[in-house]
Scaffold this motif. Structure first.
Motif, PDB file in Angstrom:
ATOM      1  N   SER A  64      -2.222   6.232  -4.056  1.00 44.29           N
ATOM      2  CA  SER A  64      -3.280   6.106  -5.046  1.00 44.29           C
ATOM      3  C   SER A  64      -2.655   6.129  -6.431  1.00 44.29           C
ATOM      4  N   GLU A  80      -4.938  13.866  -4.089  1.00 43.43           N
ATOM      5  CA  GLU A  80      -6.209  14.044  -3.383  1.00 43.43           C
ATOM      6  C   GLU A  80      -6.838  12.689  -3.074  1.00 43.43           C
ATOM      7  N   ASP A  81      -6.815  11.795  -4.026  1.00 42.83           N
ATOM      8  CA  ASP A  81      -7.370  10.462  -3.816  1.00 42.83           C
ATOM      9  C   ASP A  81      -6.558   9.700  -2.761  1.00 42.83           C
ATOM     10  N   ALA A 106      -5.028  11.059  -0.215  1.00 36.25           N
ATOM     11  CA  ALA A 106      -5.436  11.625   1.075  1.00 36.25           C
ATOM     12  C   ALA A 106      -6.796  11.073   1.500  1.00 36.25           C
ATOM     13  N   LYS A 107      -7.713  10.962   0.558  1.00 38.77           N
ATOM     14  CA  LYS A 107      -9.022  10.383   0.868  1.00 38.77           C
ATOM     15  C   LYS A 107      -8.880   8.935   1.325  1.00 38.77           C
ATOM     16  N   ASN A 108      -7.967   8.194   0.701  1.00 40.10           N
ATOM     17  CA  ASN A 108      -7.713   6.803   1.107  1.00 40.10           C
ATOM     18  C   ASN A 108      -7.183   6.743   2.534  1.00 40.10           C
ATOM     19  N   VAL A 167      -7.742   8.881   5.020  1.00 39.73           N
ATOM     20  CA  VAL A 167      -8.834   9.167   5.950  1.00 39.73           C
ATOM     21  C   VAL A 167      -9.815   7.997   6.013  1.00 39.73           C
ATOM     22  N   ALA A 168     -10.135   7.431   4.868  1.00 38.25           N
ATOM     23  CA  ALA A 168     -11.082   6.300   4.837  1.00 38.25           C
ATOM     24  C   ALA A 168     -10.535   5.116   5.621  1.00 38.25           C
ATOM     25  N   HIS A 169      -9.265   4.828   5.442  1.00 40.42           N
ATOM     26  CA  HIS A 169      -8.670   3.685   6.144  1.00 40.42           C
ATOM     27  C   HIS A 169      -8.568   3.963   7.647  1.00 40.42           C
ATOM     28  N   SER A 212     -10.421   5.922   9.427  1.00 43.11           N
ATOM     29  CA  SER A 212     -11.747   6.005  10.048  1.00 43.11           C
ATOM     30  C   SER A 212     -12.341   4.632  10.371  1.00 43.11           C
ATOM     31  N   SER A 270      -9.668  16.636  11.452  1.00 46.32           N
ATOM     32  CA  SER A 270      -8.960  17.312  10.358  1.00 46.32           C
ATOM     33  C   SER A 270      -7.835  16.431   9.840  1.00 46.32           C
ATOM     34  N   VAL A 271      -7.345  16.828   8.668  1.00 48.82           N
ATOM     35  CA  VAL A 271      -6.206  16.137   8.062  1.00 48.82           C
ATOM     36  C   VAL A 271      -5.248  17.203   7.531  1.00 48.82           C
TER      37      VAL A 271
END
Length: 66
Positions: free
Chosen positions: A13, A18-19, A21-23, A25-27, A29, A37-38
């Motif tokens: 990112s 943090e962003d 990590a969110k990327n 999980v989003a990818h 999923s 969990s991550v």
């Protein structure tokens, strides 16, 4: 009893770890269901002109296998 599986994902990112990590999980999923969990395994960043410009994470994502 549940069966869990762990995959390792690399993501980045230009905003923050943090962003990134969110990327990750989003990818993940999009093709992996039942994410539970991550775990942030590693963090790194690239530097340009004396400032951090790209945040990278190596995460382990745990999900339940049906």
């Amino acid at each position: 009893m549940s069966v869990l599986k762990v995959i390792e994902v690399l993501a980045n990112s230009d905003k923050s770890w943090e962003d990134a990590a969110k990327n990750a999980v989003a990818h993940a999923s999009k093709s992996v269901k039942n994410i539970r969990s991550v775990y942030i395994n590693e963090q790194s960043a690239t530097v340009k002109d004396g400032k951090m410009d790209n945040y990278r994470v190596n995460v382990k994502i745990t999900f339940e296998v049906n």
